[in-house]
Scaffold this motif. Structure first.
Motif, PDB file in Angstrom:
ATOM      1  N   ARG A 231     -13.799   0.618 -35.682  1.00  0.00           N
ATOM      2  CA  ARG A 231     -12.486   0.230 -35.173  1.00  0.00           C
ATOM      3  C   ARG A 231     -11.504   0.120 -36.334  1.00  0.00           C
ATOM      4  N   ARG A 232     -10.232   0.334 -36.039  1.00  0.00           N
ATOM      5  CA  ARG A 232      -9.190   0.179 -37.045  1.00  0.00           C
ATOM      6  C   ARG A 232      -9.109  -1.288 -37.452  1.00  0.00           C
ATOM      7  N   VAL A 233      -8.999  -1.552 -38.754  1.00  0.00           N
ATOM      8  CA  VAL A 233      -8.887  -2.928 -39.234  1.00  0.00           C
ATOM      9  C   VAL A 233      -7.745  -3.023 -40.236  1.00  0.00           C
TER      10      VAL A 233
ATOM     11  N   GLN B 180      -5.328  -6.544 -44.960  1.00  0.00           N
ATOM     12  CA  GLN B 180      -4.344  -7.504 -45.449  1.00  0.00           C
ATOM     13  C   GLN B 180      -3.915  -8.485 -44.362  1.00  0.00           C
ATOM     14  N   GLY B 181      -4.476  -8.328 -43.178  1.00  0.00           N
ATOM     15  CA  GLY B 181      -4.090  -9.170 -42.054  1.00  0.00           C
ATOM     16  C   GLY B 181      -5.278  -9.838 -41.405  1.00  0.00           C
ATOM     17  N   ALA B 182      -5.488  -9.536 -40.116  1.00  0.00           N
ATOM     18  CA  ALA B 182      -6.503 -10.235 -39.327  1.00  0.00           C
ATOM     19  C   ALA B 182      -7.920 -10.030 -39.853  1.00  0.00           C
ATOM     20  N   GLU B 183      -8.185  -8.884 -40.475  1.00  0.00           N
ATOM     21  CA  GLU B 183      -9.553  -8.607 -40.974  1.00  0.00           C
ATOM     22  C   GLU B 183      -9.635  -8.730 -42.493  1.00  0.00           C
ATOM     23  N   ARG B 184      -8.868  -9.639 -43.045  1.00  0.00           N
ATOM     24  CA  ARG B 184      -8.888  -9.841 -44.495  1.00  0.00           C
ATOM     25  C   ARG B 184     -10.285 -10.219 -44.991  1.00  0.00           C
ATOM     26  N   TRP B 185     -11.083 -10.793 -44.105  1.00  0.00           N
ATOM     27  CA  TRP B 185     -12.443 -11.189 -44.468  1.00  0.00           C
ATOM     28  C   TRP B 185     -13.322  -9.983 -44.810  1.00  0.00           C
TER      29      TRP B 185
ATOM     30  N   ASP C 145     -18.905 -11.951 -36.549  1.00  0.00           N
ATOM     31  CA  ASP C 145     -20.008 -12.880 -36.806  1.00  0.00           C
ATOM     32  C   ASP C 145     -20.778 -12.438 -38.041  1.00  0.00           C
ATOM     33  N   ASP C 146     -21.700 -13.297 -38.485  1.00  0.00           N
ATOM     34  CA  ASP C 146     -22.590 -12.911 -39.585  1.00  0.00           C
ATOM     35  C   ASP C 146     -23.325 -11.636 -39.206  1.00  0.00           C
ATOM     36  N   GLY C 147     -23.547 -10.771 -40.188  1.00  0.00           N
ATOM     37  CA  GLY C 147     -24.223  -9.509 -39.934  1.00  0.00           C
ATOM     38  C   GLY C 147     -23.821  -8.471 -40.954  1.00  0.00           C
ATOM     39  N   ALA C 148     -24.120  -7.214 -40.648  1.00  0.00           N
ATOM     40  CA  ALA C 148     -23.861  -6.100 -41.561  1.00  0.00           C
ATOM     41  C   ALA C 148     -22.715  -5.252 -41.024  1.00  0.00           C
ATOM     42  N   TYR C 149     -21.861  -4.805 -41.960  1.00  0.00           N
ATOM     43  CA  TYR C 149     -20.687  -4.005 -41.603  1.00  0.00           C
ATOM     44  C   TYR C 149     -20.559  -2.833 -42.564  1.00  0.00           C
ATOM     45  N   ILE C 150     -20.085  -1.717 -42.048  1.00  0.00           N
ATOM     46  CA  ILE C 150     -19.729  -0.575 -42.877  1.00  0.00           C
ATOM     47  C   ILE C 150     -18.222  -0.389 -42.773  1.00  0.00           C
ATOM     48  N   VAL C 151     -17.563  -0.336 -43.932  1.00  0.00           N
ATOM     49  CA  VAL C 151     -16.113  -0.189 -43.993  1.00  0.00           C
ATOM     50  C   VAL C 151     -15.790   1.140 -44.660  1.00  0.00           C
ATOM     51  N   VAL C 152     -14.944   1.922 -44.029  1.00  0.00           N
ATOM     52  CA  VAL C 152     -14.500   3.210 -44.571  1.00  0.00           C
ATOM     53  C   VAL C 152     -12.997   3.145 -44.800  1.00  0.00           C
ATOM     54  N   ALA C 153     -12.592   3.305 -46.052  1.00  0.00           N
ATOM     55  CA  ALA C 153     -11.167   3.245 -46.424  1.00  0.00           C
ATOM     56  C   ALA C 153     -10.715   4.639 -46.841  1.00  0.00           C
ATOM     57  N   ASP C 154     -10.224   5.395 -45.865  1.00  0.00           N
ATOM     58  CA  ASP C 154      -9.774   6.761 -46.111  1.00  0.00           C
ATOM     59  C   ASP C 154      -8.456   6.962 -45.382  1.00  0.00           C
TER      60      ASP C 154
ATOM     61  N   LYS D 102      -6.560   5.444 -43.454  1.00  0.00           N
ATOM     62  CA  LYS D 102      -6.626   4.284 -42.587  1.00  0.00           C
ATOM     63  C   LYS D 102      -8.023   3.678 -42.709  1.00  0.00           C
ATOM     64  N   VAL D 103      -8.115   2.372 -42.516  1.00  0.00           N
ATOM     65  CA  VAL D 103      -9.379   1.670 -42.724  1.00  0.00           C
ATOM     66  C   VAL D 103     -10.056   1.411 -41.384  1.00  0.00           C
ATOM     67  N   HIS D 104     -11.334   1.761 -41.326  1.00  0.00           N
ATOM     68  CA  HIS D 104     -12.133   1.517 -40.135  1.00  0.00           C
ATOM     69  C   HIS D 104     -13.377   0.720 -40.530  1.00  0.00           C
TER      70      HIS D 104
END
Length: 282
Positions: A21-23, A26-31, A225-234, A236-238
């Motif tokens: 999903r788009r994140v 610098q805002g809501a998904e700063r975490w 929640d706690d867990g594993a995430y994959i972030v792609v910054a290309d 736009k960030v997903h």
């Protein structure tokens, strides 16, 4: 013509863009804002870039450098660092002082997939290269801690690089810190593994066991929640939450030896178990 490895990396990033999903970092998904690698092969330069992003520098990897400046940064409802065994606290606060011996055991069901990931990605990019065979870790692991400081000189994270002592091959290179998730009542242990144009992140909820040990775990849950995430910054960030769950049990055995049991699961199935024997250097 792009190299085959470049096509592979581009394809994997496109997959995560489609499934994530788009994140807004610098805002809501700063975490989810975490270091990335500027090159396909993950070296140690990302730590200096991350420190510069905070207006600071990297500190000296001295004899008392630790993954966390103090375990008390995790204090909150249901967690009190003062209840931990001194050895457990010392490992996280003075990690450089500890020597690691490692044993690894893969589930036969997941070993082929682990070997493919190791060959195609892990060893090539020198990141997340889990040992596949017991002899690979027979001589133990070496580790290097580099504090990441902000403009006030406070530690905001620590870069922990681990290599196989026998071959010198890099295994992991990650940023360790404490970070509070949206709506959480206390901080989790946050680990970010930089990759080119993205990263893999894990949030682990801490608990103190009855014998003063530390349990870090990530269970099934929702995005955020706690867990594993994959972030792609290309451009736009997903980001995508993946069904990868981990548990670390850091404890002192009856003989007074500090040990860690680490299990990595895919869904409910156990994929690999690692056991660490930790000894403080003289």
């Amino acid at each position: 013509m792009p190299h085959a490895s470049q096509l592979l990396d581009l394809g994997s990033r496109r997959l995560w863009r489609l499934t994530g999903r788009r994140v807004d970092l610098q805002g809501a998904e700063r975490w989810l804002d975490a270091p990335v690698s500027a090159s396909p092969r993950v070296g140690e330069e990302w730590a200096a870039a991350e420190a510069a992003r905070h207006g600071g520098v990297t500190g000296e990897p001295g004899p008392h450098a630790g993954l966390l400046p103090s375990m008390a940064v995790l204090d909150g409802p249901g967690f009190d660092a003062a209840r931990l065994r001194p050895e457990v606290r010392d490992f996280y606060e003075c990690t450089t002082q500890w020597h690691m011996e490692v044993w690894t055991g893969w589930s036969p069901l997941f070993w082929p997939a682990g070997e493919v990931v190791s060959r195609l990605w892990g060893r090539r990019v020198e990141q997340l290269a889990l040992p596949m065979r017991p002899l690979e870790v027979a001589r133990g692991m070496d580790s290097r801690i580099t504090p990441i400081l902000d403009r006030q000189g406070e530690q905001v994270a620590a870069a922990w690089t681990r290599t196989l002592r026998g071959s010198g091959r890099p295994v992991f290179s990650g940023a360790y810190s404490a970070r509070t998730l949206p709506g959480a009542d206390r901080a989790s242990v946050h680990v970010a593994f930089p990759l080119e144009s993205g990263n893999v992140q894990v949030f682990l909820r801490p608990e103190v066991t009855t014998d003063g040990g530390l349990l870090l775990s990530s269970q099934s849950g929702r995005f955020g929640d706690d867990g594993a995430y994959i972030v792609v910054a290309d451009r736009k960030v997903h980001a995508a939450r993946v069904p990868l769950h981990e548990s670390f049990h850091v404890h002192v055995d009856p003989d007074g030896v500090l040990r860690t049991d680490h299990e990595l699961r895919l869904g409910r199935a156990s994929a690999v178990r690692l056991h660490y024997k930790l000894e403080r250097r003289p």
